[in-house]
Design a protein around this motif. Structure first.
Motif, PDB file in Angstrom:
ATOM      1  N   MET A  98       0.852  -1.199   0.000  1.00 31.63           N
ATOM      2  CA  MET A  98       0.000   0.000   0.000  1.00 31.63           C
ATOM      3  C   MET A  98       0.881   1.239   0.000  1.00 31.63           C
ATOM      4  SD  MET A  98      -3.200  -0.682   2.609  1.00 31.63           S
ATOM      5  CE  MET A  98      -3.950   0.926   2.360  1.00 31.63           C
ATOM      6  N   SER A  99       0.505   2.211  -0.791  1.00 28.68           N
ATOM      7  CA  SER A  99       1.268   3.463  -0.811  1.00 28.68           C
ATOM      8  C   SER A  99       1.054   4.219   0.491  1.00 28.68           C
ATOM      9  CB  SER A  99       0.835   4.332  -1.994  1.00 28.68           C
ATOM     10  OG  SER A  99      -0.448   4.890  -1.749  1.00 28.68           O
ATOM     11  N   ASP A 100       2.023   5.045   0.846  1.00 30.64           N
ATOM     12  CA  ASP A 100       1.897   5.870   2.045  1.00 30.64           C
ATOM     13  C   ASP A 100       0.685   6.782   1.953  1.00 30.64           C
ATOM     14  OD1 ASP A 100       4.164   4.660   3.095  1.00 30.64           O
ATOM     15  OD2 ASP A 100       5.497   6.314   2.549  1.00 30.64           O
ATOM     16  N   ALA A 101       0.412   7.298   0.761  1.00 30.71           N
ATOM     17  CA  ALA A 101      -0.749   8.186   0.575  1.00 30.71           C
ATOM     18  C   ALA A 101      -2.055   7.431   0.817  1.00 30.71           C
ATOM     19  CB  ALA A 101      -0.734   8.791  -0.824  1.00 30.71           C
ATOM     20  N   ASP A 102      -2.157   6.200   0.318  1.00 33.66           N
ATOM     21  CA  ASP A 102      -3.364   5.408   0.538  1.00 33.66           C
ATOM     22  C   ASP A 102      -3.525   5.071   2.017  1.00 33.66           C
ATOM     23  OD1 ASP A 102      -4.119   5.464  -2.105  1.00 33.66           O
ATOM     24  OD2 ASP A 102      -3.651   3.366  -2.516  1.00 33.66           O
ATOM     25  N   ILE A 103      -2.434   4.704   2.665  1.00 35.45           N
ATOM     26  CA  ILE A 103      -2.501   4.402   4.098  1.00 35.45           C
ATOM     27  C   ILE A 103      -2.960   5.627   4.872  1.00 35.45           C
ATOM     28  CG2 ILE A 103      -1.108   3.867   6.134  1.00 35.45           C
ATOM     29  CD1 ILE A 103       0.525   1.969   4.322  1.00 35.45           C
ATOM     30  N   ARG A 104      -2.400   6.775   4.553  1.00 32.27           N
ATOM     31  CA  ARG A 104      -2.774   8.024   5.231  1.00 32.27           C
ATOM     32  C   ARG A 104      -4.269   8.297   5.052  1.00 32.27           C
ATOM     33  NH1 ARG A 104       0.184  11.127   2.446  1.00 32.27           N
ATOM     34  NH2 ARG A 104       2.058  10.384   3.471  1.00 32.27           N
ATOM     35  N   THR A 105      -4.780   8.094   3.849  1.00 30.06           N
ATOM     36  CA  THR A 105      -6.195   8.337   3.565  1.00 30.06           C
ATOM     37  C   THR A 105      -7.086   7.391   4.364  1.00 30.06           C
ATOM     38  OG1 THR A 105      -5.667   9.155   1.350  1.00 30.06           O
ATOM     39  CG2 THR A 105      -7.933   8.424   1.716  1.00 30.06           C
ATOM     40  N   VAL A 106      -6.716   6.117   4.432  1.00 31.78           N
ATOM     41  CA  VAL A 106      -7.506   5.148   5.194  1.00 31.78           C
ATOM     42  C   VAL A 106      -7.481   5.502   6.680  1.00 31.78           C
ATOM     43  CG1 VAL A 106      -7.677   2.735   5.942  1.00 31.78           C
ATOM     44  CG2 VAL A 106      -7.280   3.273   3.537  1.00 31.78           C
ATOM     45  N   VAL A 107      -6.305   5.801   7.211  1.00 34.11           N
ATOM     46  CA  VAL A 107      -6.185   6.124   8.636  1.00 34.11           C
ATOM     47  C   VAL A 107      -6.953   7.405   8.958  1.00 34.11           C
ATOM     48  CG1 VAL A 107      -4.575   6.755  10.484  1.00 34.11           C
ATOM     49  CG2 VAL A 107      -4.061   4.818   8.980  1.00 34.11           C
ATOM     50  N   ASP A 108      -6.882   8.414   8.099  1.00 38.16           N
ATOM     51  CA  ASP A 108      -7.674   9.642   8.293  1.00 38.16           C
ATOM     52  C   ASP A 108      -9.157   9.296   8.410  1.00 38.16           C
ATOM     53  OD1 ASP A 108      -5.534  11.438   8.164  1.00 38.16           O
ATOM     54  OD2 ASP A 108      -5.855  11.906   6.041  1.00 38.16           O
ATOM     55  N   TRP A 109      -9.620   8.459   7.497  1.00 36.95           N
ATOM     56  CA  TRP A 109     -11.029   8.069   7.466  1.00 36.95           C
ATOM     57  C   TRP A 109     -11.406   7.290   8.734  1.00 36.95           C
ATOM     58  CZ3 TRP A 109     -12.753   2.881   6.640  1.00 36.95           C
ATOM     59  CH2 TRP A 109     -14.125   2.745   6.510  1.00 36.95           C
ATOM     60  N   VAL A 110     -10.567   6.346   9.136  1.00 37.23           N
ATOM     61  CA  VAL A 110     -10.843   5.567  10.349  1.00 37.23           C
ATOM     62  C   VAL A 110     -10.909   6.486  11.560  1.00 37.23           C
ATOM     63  CG1 VAL A 110      -9.908   3.829  11.950  1.00 37.23           C
ATOM     64  CG2 VAL A 110      -9.927   3.375   9.476  1.00 37.23           C
ATOM     65  N   LEU A 111      -9.922   7.367  11.714  1.00 38.59           N
ATOM     66  CA  LEU A 111      -9.885   8.256  12.882  1.00 38.59           C
ATOM     67  C   LEU A 111     -11.039   9.267  12.890  1.00 38.59           C
ATOM     68  CD1 LEU A 111      -6.045   8.792  13.291  1.00 38.59           C
ATOM     69  CD2 LEU A 111      -7.587   7.392  14.709  1.00 38.59           C
ATOM     70  N   ALA A 112     -11.622   9.500  11.721  1.00 41.26           N
ATOM     71  CA  ALA A 112     -12.815  10.372  11.638  1.00 41.26           C
ATOM     72  C   ALA A 112     -14.075   9.612  12.030  1.00 41.26           C
ATOM     73  CB  ALA A 112     -12.947  10.947  10.240  1.00 41.26           C
ATOM     74  N   GLY A 113     -13.926   8.342  12.411  1.00 40.87           N
ATOM     75  CA  GLY A 113     -15.086   7.540  12.812  1.00 40.87           C
ATOM     76  C   GLY A 113     -15.610   6.636  11.738  1.00 40.87           C
ATOM     77  N   ALA A 114     -14.876   6.496  10.634  1.00 40.28           N
ATOM     78  CA  ALA A 114     -15.258   5.619   9.513  1.00 40.28           C
ATOM     79  C   ALA A 114     -16.650   5.945   8.969  1.00 40.28           C
ATOM     80  CB  ALA A 114     -15.150   4.156   9.927  1.00 40.28           C
ATOM     81  N   PRO A 115     -16.873   7.217   8.621  1.00 48.45           N
ATOM     82  CA  PRO A 115     -18.190   7.583   8.100  1.00 48.45           C
ATOM     83  C   PRO A 115     -18.457   6.904   6.757  1.00 48.45           C
ATOM     84  CG  PRO A 115     -16.651   9.378   7.787  1.00 48.45           C
ATOM     85  CD  PRO A 115     -15.947   8.338   8.598  1.00 48.45           C
ATOM     86  N   SER A 116     -19.707   6.529   6.516  1.00 49.07           N
ATOM     87  CA  SER A 116     -20.051   5.846   5.263  1.00 49.07           C
ATOM     88  C   SER A 116     -20.280   6.814   4.112  1.00 49.07           C
ATOM     89  CB  SER A 116     -21.262   4.951   5.468  1.00 49.07           C
ATOM     90  OG  SER A 116     -22.366   5.719   5.877  1.00 49.07           O
ATOM     91  N   LYS A 117     -20.371   8.106   4.406  1.00 53.42           N
ATOM     92  CA  LYS A 117     -20.542   9.118   3.340  1.00 53.42           C
ATOM     93  C   LYS A 117     -19.661  10.306   3.622  1.00 53.42           C
ATOM     94  CE  LYS A 117     -25.135   7.733   2.340  1.00 53.42           C
ATOM     95  NZ  LYS A 117     -26.018   7.562   1.441  1.00 53.42           N
TER      96      LYS A 117
END
Length: 117
Positions: A98-117
């Motif tokens: 996984m690219s660092d950018a993709d990992i960062r994006t996933v972690v950002d999303w998870v830490l935001a509470g994993a919103p579905s939209k």
């Protein structure tokens, strides 16, 4: 008359295809990039958004690390390198491709509470 019907049917078919394409495009825009990347990288094989599977839910992760100023860096390393012992005996595999950018994006999303939209 038959020619007129077939032309009309063709126009209706083209309209239906356009509507389907527009609908699927709208769906892709609504799905958060972090979720899209998680889906492409098989994260959902072990994690669900709102319930424990093999690993904790993304929402459980967000809750555990809420307010932790080191969470972003810690979790990015965990995704890249894997780890064990934090959520139980089953280790999380490393994701070195996984690219660092993709990992960062996933972690950002998870830490935001994993919103579905």
């Amino acid at each position: 008359m038959a020619a007129g019907l077939s032309t009309g049917a063709g126009a209706l078919a083209a309209l239906a295809v356009s509507a389907l394409m527009a609908a699927s495009g709208a769906h892709a825009v609504e799905t958060p990039p972090g979720l899209q990347i998680a889906q492409r990288n098989a994260c959902l094989g072990c994690h669900a958004i709102d319930r424990k599977l093999v690993g904790p839910s993304f929402q459980q992760v967000a809750s555990r690390y809420k307010g932790n100023t080191q969470a972003q860096t810690l979790l990015e390393h965990k995704v890249k390198d894997g780890g064990s012992g934090v959520w139980g005996a089953i280790p999380m595999p490393a994701h070195p491709a996984m690219s660092d950018a993709d990992i960062r994006t996933v972690v950002d999303w998870v830490l935001a509470g994993a919103p579905s939209k």
